[in-house]
Design a protein around this motif. Structure first.
Motif, PDB file in Angstrom:
ATOM      1  N   THR A 298       0.618  -1.201  -0.043  1.00  0.00           N
ATOM      2  CA  THR A 298       0.057   0.038   0.057  1.00  0.00           C
ATOM      3  C   THR A 298       0.831   1.365  -0.096  1.00  0.00           C
ATOM      4  O   THR A 298       0.706   2.143  -0.758  1.00  0.00           O
ATOM      5  CB  THR A 298      -0.903   0.033   1.210  1.00  0.00           C
ATOM      6  OG1 THR A 298      -2.032  -1.291   1.157  1.00  0.00           O
ATOM      7  CG2 THR A 298      -1.868   1.301   1.467  1.00  0.00           C
ATOM      8  N   GLU A 299       1.867   1.275   1.061  1.00  0.00           N
ATOM      9  CA  GLU A 299       2.729   2.515   0.753  1.00  0.00           C
ATOM     10  C   GLU A 299       3.577   2.631  -0.519  1.00  0.00           C
ATOM     11  O   GLU A 299       3.752   3.827  -1.052  1.00  0.00           O
ATOM     12  CB  GLU A 299       3.879   2.509   1.780  1.00  0.00           C
ATOM     13  CG  GLU A 299       3.454   2.539   3.176  1.00  0.00           C
ATOM     14  CD  GLU A 299       2.733   3.832   3.540  1.00  0.00           C
ATOM     15  OE1 GLU A 299       3.206   4.850   2.980  1.00  0.00           O
ATOM     16  OE2 GLU A 299       1.700   3.767   4.261  1.00  0.00           O
ATOM     17  N   ARG A 300       3.887   1.538  -0.989  1.00  0.00           N
ATOM     18  CA  ARG A 300       4.489   1.760  -2.536  1.00  0.00           C
ATOM     19  C   ARG A 300       3.387   2.347  -3.504  1.00  0.00           C
ATOM     20  O   ARG A 300       3.751   3.046  -4.254  1.00  0.00           O
ATOM     21  CB  ARG A 300       4.759   0.090  -2.925  1.00  0.00           C
ATOM     22  CG  ARG A 300       5.838   0.488  -4.185  1.00  0.00           C
ATOM     23  CD  ARG A 300       6.275  -1.001  -4.540  1.00  0.00           C
ATOM     24  NE  ARG A 300       5.422  -2.341  -4.375  1.00  0.00           N
ATOM     25  CZ  ARG A 300       5.620  -3.240  -3.503  1.00  0.00           C
ATOM     26  NH1 ARG A 300       6.552  -3.091  -2.795  1.00  0.00           N
ATOM     27  NH2 ARG A 300       4.746  -4.163  -3.460  1.00  0.00           N
TER      28      ARG A 300
ATOM     29  N   VAL B 180      -8.909   8.797  -6.861  1.00  0.00           N
ATOM     30  CA  VAL B 180      -7.513   8.486  -6.273  1.00  0.00           C
ATOM     31  C   VAL B 180      -7.774   6.968  -5.803  1.00  0.00           C
ATOM     32  O   VAL B 180      -6.673   6.319  -5.997  1.00  0.00           O
ATOM     33  CB  VAL B 180      -7.631   9.333  -4.903  1.00  0.00           C
ATOM     34  CG1 VAL B 180      -6.490   8.905  -4.093  1.00  0.00           C
ATOM     35  CG2 VAL B 180      -7.322  10.868  -5.198  1.00  0.00           C
ATOM     36  N   VAL B 181      -8.567   6.445  -5.358  1.00  0.00           N
ATOM     37  CA  VAL B 181      -8.903   5.041  -5.148  1.00  0.00           C
ATOM     38  C   VAL B 181      -8.781   4.136  -6.128  1.00  0.00           C
ATOM     39  O   VAL B 181      -7.960   3.128  -6.277  1.00  0.00           O
ATOM     40  CB  VAL B 181     -10.177   4.561  -4.385  1.00  0.00           C
ATOM     41  CG1 VAL B 181     -10.350   3.301  -3.915  1.00  0.00           C
ATOM     42  CG2 VAL B 181     -10.236   5.653  -2.878  1.00  0.00           C
TER      43      VAL B 181
ATOM     44  N   LEU C 137      -5.985   1.194  -6.678  1.00  0.00           N
ATOM     45  CA  LEU C 137      -6.211  -0.198  -6.926  1.00  0.00           C
ATOM     46  C   LEU C 137      -5.314  -0.519  -8.077  1.00  0.00           C
ATOM     47  O   LEU C 137      -4.927  -1.702  -8.243  1.00  0.00           O
ATOM     48  CB  LEU C 137      -7.781  -0.207  -7.029  1.00  0.00           C
ATOM     49  CG  LEU C 137      -8.234  -0.094  -5.534  1.00  0.00           C
ATOM     50  CD1 LEU C 137      -9.812  -0.376  -5.919  1.00  0.00           C
ATOM     51  CD2 LEU C 137      -7.746  -0.734  -4.340  1.00  0.00           C
ATOM     52  N   ASP C 138      -5.335   0.254  -9.117  1.00  0.00           N
ATOM     53  CA  ASP C 138      -4.764   0.087 -10.272  1.00  0.00           C
ATOM     54  C   ASP C 138      -3.186  -0.042  -9.869  1.00  0.00           C
ATOM     55  O   ASP C 138      -2.463  -1.124 -10.855  1.00  0.00           O
ATOM     56  CB  ASP C 138      -4.656   1.119 -11.491  1.00  0.00           C
ATOM     57  CG  ASP C 138      -6.170   1.116 -12.314  1.00  0.00           C
ATOM     58  OD1 ASP C 138      -6.900   0.112 -11.873  1.00  0.00           O
ATOM     59  OD2 ASP C 138      -6.434   2.153 -12.552  1.00  0.00           O
ATOM     60  N   CYS C 139      -2.534   0.581  -9.251  1.00  0.00           N
ATOM     61  CA  CYS C 139      -1.048   0.520  -8.966  1.00  0.00           C
ATOM     62  C   CYS C 139      -0.767  -0.440  -7.821  1.00  0.00           C
ATOM     63  O   CYS C 139       0.218  -0.845  -7.586  1.00  0.00           O
ATOM     64  CB  CYS C 139      -0.789   1.944  -8.281  1.00  0.00           C
ATOM     65  SG  CYS C 139      -0.723   3.203  -9.265  1.00  0.00           S
ATOM     66  N   LEU C 140      -1.710  -1.340  -6.978  1.00  0.00           N
ATOM     67  CA  LEU C 140      -1.568  -1.945  -6.027  1.00  0.00           C
ATOM     68  C   LEU C 140      -1.124  -3.318  -6.503  1.00  0.00           C
ATOM     69  O   LEU C 140      -1.849  -3.831  -7.188  1.00  0.00           O
ATOM     70  CB  LEU C 140      -2.908  -1.912  -5.167  1.00  0.00           C
ATOM     71  CG  LEU C 140      -2.869  -2.665  -3.762  1.00  0.00           C
ATOM     72  CD1 LEU C 140      -1.938  -1.732  -2.940  1.00  0.00           C
ATOM     73  CD2 LEU C 140      -4.150  -2.739  -3.221  1.00  0.00           C
TER      74      LEU C 140
ATOM     75  N   LEU D 183       0.962   7.216  -6.326  1.00  0.00           N
ATOM     76  CA  LEU D 183       0.018   8.193  -6.482  1.00  0.00           C
ATOM     77  C   LEU D 183       0.837   9.517  -6.338  1.00  0.00           C
ATOM     78  O   LEU D 183       0.523  10.500  -7.152  1.00  0.00           O
ATOM     79  CB  LEU D 183      -1.073   7.987  -5.656  1.00  0.00           C
ATOM     80  CG  LEU D 183      -2.335   7.410  -6.044  1.00  0.00           C
ATOM     81  CD1 LEU D 183      -1.896   5.965  -6.457  1.00  0.00           C
ATOM     82  CD2 LEU D 183      -3.165   7.252  -5.028  1.00  0.00           C
ATOM     83  N   ASP D 184       1.653   9.887  -5.465  1.00  0.00           N
ATOM     84  CA  ASP D 184       2.206  11.225  -5.257  1.00  0.00           C
ATOM     85  C   ASP D 184       3.130  11.649  -6.257  1.00  0.00           C
ATOM     86  O   ASP D 184       3.244  12.741  -6.469  1.00  0.00           O
ATOM     87  CB  ASP D 184       3.088  11.217  -3.803  1.00  0.00           C
ATOM     88  CG  ASP D 184       3.495  12.388  -3.185  1.00  0.00           C
ATOM     89  OD1 ASP D 184       2.621  13.194  -3.206  1.00  0.00           O
ATOM     90  OD2 ASP D 184       4.774  12.420  -3.203  1.00  0.00           O
ATOM     91  N   GLU D 185       3.838  10.633  -6.688  1.00  0.00           N
ATOM     92  CA  GLU D 185       4.450  10.976  -7.981  1.00  0.00           C
ATOM     93  C   GLU D 185       4.044  11.350  -9.131  1.00  0.00           C
ATOM     94  O   GLU D 185       4.282  12.116  -9.911  1.00  0.00           O
ATOM     95  CB  GLU D 185       5.460   9.804  -8.178  1.00  0.00           C
ATOM     96  CG  GLU D 185       6.481   9.493  -7.179  1.00  0.00           C
ATOM     97  CD  GLU D 185       7.176   8.028  -7.373  1.00  0.00           C
ATOM     98  OE1 GLU D 185       6.801   7.237  -8.353  1.00  0.00           O
ATOM     99  OE2 GLU D 185       8.160   7.563  -6.733  1.00  0.00           O
ATOM    100  N   ARG D 186       2.594  10.827  -9.363  1.00  0.00           N
ATOM    101  CA  ARG D 186       1.848  11.324 -10.608  1.00  0.00           C
ATOM    102  C   ARG D 186       0.926  12.290 -10.107  1.00  0.00           C
ATOM    103  O   ARG D 186       0.311  12.842 -10.873  1.00  0.00           O
ATOM    104  CB  ARG D 186       1.101  10.020 -10.851  1.00  0.00           C
ATOM    105  CG  ARG D 186       1.729   8.692 -11.226  1.00  0.00           C
ATOM    106  CD  ARG D 186       0.715   7.452 -11.686  1.00  0.00           C
ATOM    107  NE  ARG D 186       1.341   6.495 -11.955  1.00  0.00           N
ATOM    108  CZ  ARG D 186       0.789   5.226 -12.165  1.00  0.00           C
ATOM    109  NH1 ARG D 186      -0.531   5.131 -12.250  1.00  0.00           N
ATOM    110  NH2 ARG D 186       1.561   4.275 -12.500  1.00  0.00           N
TER     111      ARG D 186
END
Length: 377
Positions: A325-327, A351-352, A356-359, A332-335
């Motif tokens: 989750t932190e990853r 955001v969610v 979920l796409d990045c998770l 998200l922060d970088e984007r």
């Protein structure tokens, strides 16, 4: 940043179907609850038995929703009803083996009545590159707790301090500190309370407890702790046990001192010390009900996302959930994917969805599912 801590061995959790409690308040509570369920569902998707969420049937009031009643007697009645109902919900869940409840924000007086009855402490581990601080907030007694008695033009608030509760809070804090820092030396506990108002009783209780626990306990007035903090800072692995009044006000300052995230992005845990609840843990976001944002799909979901990760890892047999989750949050922060309160332009749902796409949901052993693709087995 959140730190994983597994309350029950993951192997044991994976052999049964975890049950997580969910209590929802008004304002943005329904939207926050939806975020929690979506993220927890994604993180636990590979659990062999799935996860059951038991939702309280009552939608609890926020302070704003109560104000709309415009009648003190009615507000008091609804406050008591919410407190009684939520207490029963927590006790029932604990009796049926639930280890964790996620709760959205509810009216403070209802909440503190329950915290007093369940002997709750709030546990917050703050870290930076060099130091860590464990803050244990006494929510079971003190000036935030108590009953209100109304007479014409006057409100009398009655609260209690207890030797038994003080001992339970300090003993839990010490156990938790030794669990967080098993390889480190803990030579003292710092306590921040307005003890001068209690006729020497708290001093005597603490002195006796320190002798029995075999550890130094320094009981300070809150302003003394503040002065020491500003003048000297805090050494690594400091354990502070504090009256909730001081801790509530100083939380932002401590976050700033430790270079941690904003309050709005954090979740915390409340541990119930009442013997009948077997250490039931209640997770919450630090932010309130944000009634002005209700129905607008703009509430910041980061704290709720982190709470779901902690629940998945600690109570649902999903090792690696916090790290994954932190990853994803860093991505998200970088984007620049964030809600308006953080300077972004994205909705809660957006955001969610992106998270979920990045998770990269870890497998049963905590290994990311694509580990072989990104760095070998």
């Amino acid at each position: 940043m959140i730190r994983p801590h597994i309350a029950v061995p993951a192997d044991e959790l994976r052999t049964r179907k975890p049950v997580i409690g969910l209590a929802v308040g008004r304002g943005t509570g329904p939207e926050v609850a939806d975020v929690f369920e979506r993220v927890l569902g994604a993180l636990t998707a590979r659990h062999p038995h799935g996860v059951t969420i038991e939702r309280s049937p009552r939608l609890y009031h926020s302070y704003v929703s109560l104000r709309a009643e415009r009648d003190v007697a009615r507000i008091r009645a609804l406050t008591a009803e919410d407190a009684d109902h939520y207490e029963r919900f927590c006790r029932t869940r604990a009796e049926q083996g639930t280890e964790a409840v996620f709760r959205t924000a509810i009216n403070a007086q209802s909440l503190y009545l329950v915290r007093q009855r369940l002997r709750a402490v709030k546990v917050d581990l703050l870290t930076d590159a060099r130091r860590s601080l464990l803050l244990v907030r006494d929510q079971a007694q003190g000036f935030y707790t108590g009953e209100n008695r109304h007479t014409p033009g006057e409100v009398t608030r009655t609260m209690t301090f207890s030797r038994d509760i003080t001992e339970a809070v300090v003993s839990h804090a010490l156990r938790r500190a030794r669990r967080e820092w098993p390889d480190g030396h803990l030579d003292r506990i710092v306590m921040a309370y307005k003890f001068h108002l209690l006729d020497g009783a708290l001093d005597a209780w603490v002195a006796d407890l320190a002798d029995r626990l075999g550890i130094r306990v320094d009981l300070f007035q809150p302003d003394t702790v503040n002065r020491n903090l500003l003048t000297h800072g805090l050494p690594d692995r400091t354990l502070i046990v504090a009256g909730n009044e001081w801790a509530d006000i100083m939380h932002v300052m401590l976050l700033d001192r430790f270079g941690s995230d904003r309050q709005e992005n954090r979740c915390t845990e409340n541990v119930c010390l009442d013997p009948g609840l077997s250490g039931l843990v209640e997770y919450q976001t630090v932010h309130g009900s944000a009634d002005d944002l209700a129905g607008r799909d703009l509430v910041n979901p980061v704290a709720t996302i982190r709470a779901a990760a902690l629940v998945a890892e600690r109570h649902a047999g999903c090792p690696g959930a916090v790290r994954a989750t932190e990853r994803a949050l860093r991505m998200l922060d970088e984007r620049g994917v964030r809600t308006p309160d953080l300077g972004g332009r994205h909705s809660t749902t957006a955001v969610v969805d992106t998270l979920l796409d990045c998770l990269d949901v870890p497998g049963a052993d905590g290994t990311p599912r694509d580990a072989a693709l990104v760095g070998g087995p």
